[in-house]
Design an enzyme around this catalytic site. Structure first.
Site, PDB file in Angstrom:
ATOM      1  N   GLN A  10       0.788  -1.167   0.230  1.00 39.67           N
ATOM      2  CA  GLN A  10      -0.057  -0.034   0.056  1.00 39.67           C
ATOM      3  C   GLN A  10       1.040   1.192   0.123  1.00 39.67           C
ATOM      4  OE1 GLN A  10      -3.639   0.054   0.264  1.00 39.67           O
ATOM      5  NE2 GLN A  10      -3.227   2.394  -0.014  1.00 39.67           N
ATOM      6  N   PRO A 189       4.846   8.187   0.490  1.00 40.88           N
ATOM      7  CA  PRO A 189       5.357   7.374  -0.921  1.00 40.88           C
ATOM      8  C   PRO A 189       6.632   6.621  -0.785  1.00 40.88           C
ATOM      9  CG  PRO A 189       4.215   9.569  -1.660  1.00 40.88           C
ATOM     10  CD  PRO A 189       4.452   9.695  -0.016  1.00 40.88           C
ATOM     11  N   SER A 190       6.575   5.759  -1.358  1.00 39.98           N
ATOM     12  CA  SER A 190       7.769   4.974  -1.394  1.00 39.98           C
ATOM     13  C   SER A 190       8.520   4.517   0.048  1.00 39.98           C
ATOM     14  CB  SER A 190       9.112   5.762  -2.023  1.00 39.98           C
ATOM     15  OG  SER A 190       8.589   5.982  -3.395  1.00 39.98           O
ATOM     16  N   ARG A 191       7.520   4.353   1.099  1.00 37.35           N
ATOM     17  CA  ARG A 191       7.927   4.038   2.484  1.00 37.35           C
ATOM     18  C   ARG A 191       8.834   5.138   3.262  1.00 37.35           C
ATOM     19  NH1 ARG A 191       4.285   1.250   1.646  1.00 37.35           N
ATOM     20  NH2 ARG A 191       4.030  -0.921   1.965  1.00 37.35           N
ATOM     21  N   LEU A 192       8.928   6.119   2.703  1.00 35.64           N
ATOM     22  CA  LEU A 192       9.736   7.332   3.102  1.00 35.64           C
ATOM     23  C   LEU A 192       8.700   8.257   3.962  1.00 35.64           C
ATOM     24  CD1 LEU A 192      11.671   8.534   0.155  1.00 35.64           C
ATOM     25  CD2 LEU A 192      12.310   6.972   1.859  1.00 35.64           C
TER      26      LEU A 192
END
Length: 213
Positions: A10, A189-192
């Site tokens: 997700q 976003p992008s696990r950041l």
């Protein structure tokens, strides 16, 4: 059917978070996020994962419901003789997690749990529905029972004993958690992800840091 759990992902992008976005008091900031979760009608906004450690050093976690934020403390109620109640008696430091996936947010709170004053527990107990008050007497929470019939019978017996006025059981009441560490997590976003942590100093003042995701 085989489900590829590793493929479930997700991406988060609804909000951002920085220390400048937060109030100086993390409990007040938590109340803002809680209000936003309630307004957004997320599923069970007051549900919190409460983690404890018992006398043997064994951790345990379960979902309980937040019932108040008073004087900078988070309040919940339980059976003092339950597994969590006896664990808190042995080791009063707990960890709490709120997760509101609809808002892509998480709050982690650590602190010390102490029993509420009896008057406060009495007041909340009296506000509960009749069936819940009888249930507090009937359930020897966390203890083994022979089956559902046993608890139903106990509830019926206590219903006969207390047909109208139900006093608070001495083994049931509230705990208040005084935070000393609060982390606000906002999915990105992008696990950041954004992570802002408040830590209480020895003088009671709060400081903030940003953590890597």
């Amino acid at each position: 059917m085989t489900i590829d759990l590793a493929a479930i992902r997700q991406d988060y992008a609804k909000h951002e978070l920085s220390p400048e976005d937060c109030l100086a008091d993390p409990v007040a900031q938590f109340q803002i996020w809680l209000k936003e979760a309630i307004t957004a009608q997320v599923n069970e906004p007051t549900a919190m994962n409460l983690a404890t450690v018992d006398a043997d050093g064994r951790p345990s976690a379960r979902i309980v419901l937040l019932k108040g934020v008073e004087d900078g403390r988070l309040v919940f109620f339980t059976n003092y003789q339950s597994r969590k109640g006896t664990a808190i008696t042995a080791h009063p430091y707990v960890a709490i997690t709120f997760f509101w996936p609809e808002l892509e947010r998480q709050v982690r709170i650590e602190g010390k749990a102490e029993r509420l004053a009896e008057e406060a527990s009495d007041a909340y107990f009296d506000s509960r529905p009749y069936g819940s008050r009888i249930g507090a007497w009937a359930s020897e929470q966390s203890r083994e029972i022979s089956g559902k019939a046993e608890i139903v019978k106990r509830a019926a017996l206590f219903g006969v004993k207390h047909p109208l006025k139900v006093p608070r059981p001495p083994h049931w009441g509230g705990f208040a958690v005084t935070p000393d560490r609060v982390e606000f997590w906002q999915g990105r976003p992008s696990r950041l992800h954004d992570r802002v942590v408040f830590r209480k100093g020895e003088g009671g003042e709060w400081g903030t840091v940003i953590l890597a995701p």
